[in-house]
Design a protein around this motif. Sequence first.
Motif, mmCIF file in Angstrom:
data_model
loop_
_atom_site.group_PDB
_atom_site.id
_atom_site.type_symbol
_atom_site.label_atom_id
_atom_site.label_comp_id
_atom_site.label_asym_id
_atom_site.label_seq_id
_atom_site.Cartn_x
_atom_site.Cartn_y
_atom_site.Cartn_z
ATOM 1 N N ALA A 150 -6.490 -33.092 1.521
ATOM 2 C CA ALA A 150 -5.441 -33.375 2.512
ATOM 3 C C ALA A 150 -4.372 -34.099 2.350
ATOM 4 C CB ALA A 150 -6.614 -34.226 3.630
ATOM 5 N N VAL A 192 -5.465 -26.466 8.721
ATOM 6 C CA VAL A 192 -6.361 -27.518 7.985
ATOM 7 C C VAL A 192 -7.770 -27.483 8.699
ATOM 8 C CG1 VAL A 192 -6.815 -29.829 7.385
ATOM 9 C CG2 VAL A 192 -4.812 -29.086 7.152
ATOM 10 N N SER A 219 -3.770 -34.284 8.801
ATOM 11 C CA SER A 219 -4.602 -33.695 7.837
ATOM 12 C C SER A 219 -6.003 -34.431 7.454
ATOM 13 C CB SER A 219 -3.806 -33.417 6.500
ATOM 14 O OG SER A 219 -2.696 -32.293 6.782
ATOM 15 N N TYR A 249 -7.070 -22.665 3.136
ATOM 16 C CA TYR A 249 -5.947 -23.188 3.787
ATOM 17 C C TYR A 249 -4.640 -22.355 3.783
ATOM 18 C CZ TYR A 249 -1.729 -26.105 5.013
ATOM 19 O OH TYR A 249 -0.740 -26.700 5.596
#
Length: 395
Positions: free
Chosen positions: A142, A104, A320, A50
């Motif tokens: 997330a 993401v 996310s 990420y």
Amino acid sequence: MLRWLRKRFNWLFVSLAWIGHKLRWMKYINPFRYLKILDWYLIKKFIGTYFYSIALIISISIVFDINENLAKFSQYHAPLKAIVFDYYMNFVPYFANLFSPLFVFIAVIFFTSKLAGNSEIISMLAAGVSFKRLMRPYMISAALISIMTYYLGSYVIPKGTIVRQNFETMYKNKKKNTSAENVQLQVGKGIIAYIQHYDNNAKKGYGFSLDKFENKKLVSHMTASEIQYDTISDTKYHWKASRWRIRELKGLREIITSGSKKDTVIMMEPTDLVFSKGQQETFTSPQLREYISKQIDRGSSNVVQYEVEYHKRIANSFASFILATIGLSLSSRKRKGGMGMYLGIGLALSFGYIMLQTVSATFAINANTPPMLAAWIPNIIFTVVAYFCYRKAPN
């Protein structure tokens, strides 16, 4: 040595043992207790990829932005220190947070496809790890990204946006609304303020009047040739009126008072008088909530874009979870041809999500769509897509 300490401070060891016995239940609320080696492995892969994708894409964006704005920076003689610290140090977190759902998605597609290509996903599933169990580290990652996204977007980035917009005004586009004409607003129940001309640079208004009504009848009328906002006052709403005059109406009687200077409290601020493009992005979430509540009480119509911004920050943090689920479902199956197709699908869905955010916000502002619904429409639609992808994922 330990034996001597136990002999001298036996009461302390007994107390610590008793406290430890009573607090044994706390080990069950320790989140790290439930993270296994597989979870740590996937979380590190997720978070690392990420931030790597952010660094890669933002670096490319900075190169293009420098190429586009270099002529303007030279034209307006922008100092190098201001370019680096006032503009780009606030440019990077703003756009990184804005396109966080895209990063993401790219991160999940990229490293999960690589794991599937190396048959690691197949090995996990063959070892008895269900697809639902495989999602746990993805959802934890997330959640961490969502918390970071919401905190940055609600409290940190708005302060940097003020600095960046001021830089753009001085050295980039030289366009900013700094004055207002014929401003009229309700500053309290039955209290109407009017300013003929307001200069935001000097925080000064000209041709000011303040009318108070009770039971739809005028009871007080104040006028002032100038009104100055006190920027160094410890409290808000502090104004100084020059050459003022007050007419108080009590039945058939009229009482007139006047003076040269007067300190007064009026429930309005400079941000209520001058509106500039992107102003809602400079407010933190508590400031946005306070501003929206204040404008609704005043009956102002210029509040929809602020409501959309407030709800979008909350909805964006949940993206996310949705996009991580879609990305994992698409890329966890090993197929011929590598990850190129899934990366393309992931980019298309990410840009579709961002475009849908923009379209729904535009509808809220121009077509009277409820702001909360407009902010959550992308999440609602892509939740359906995520559920469909999850049902089609390998088990």
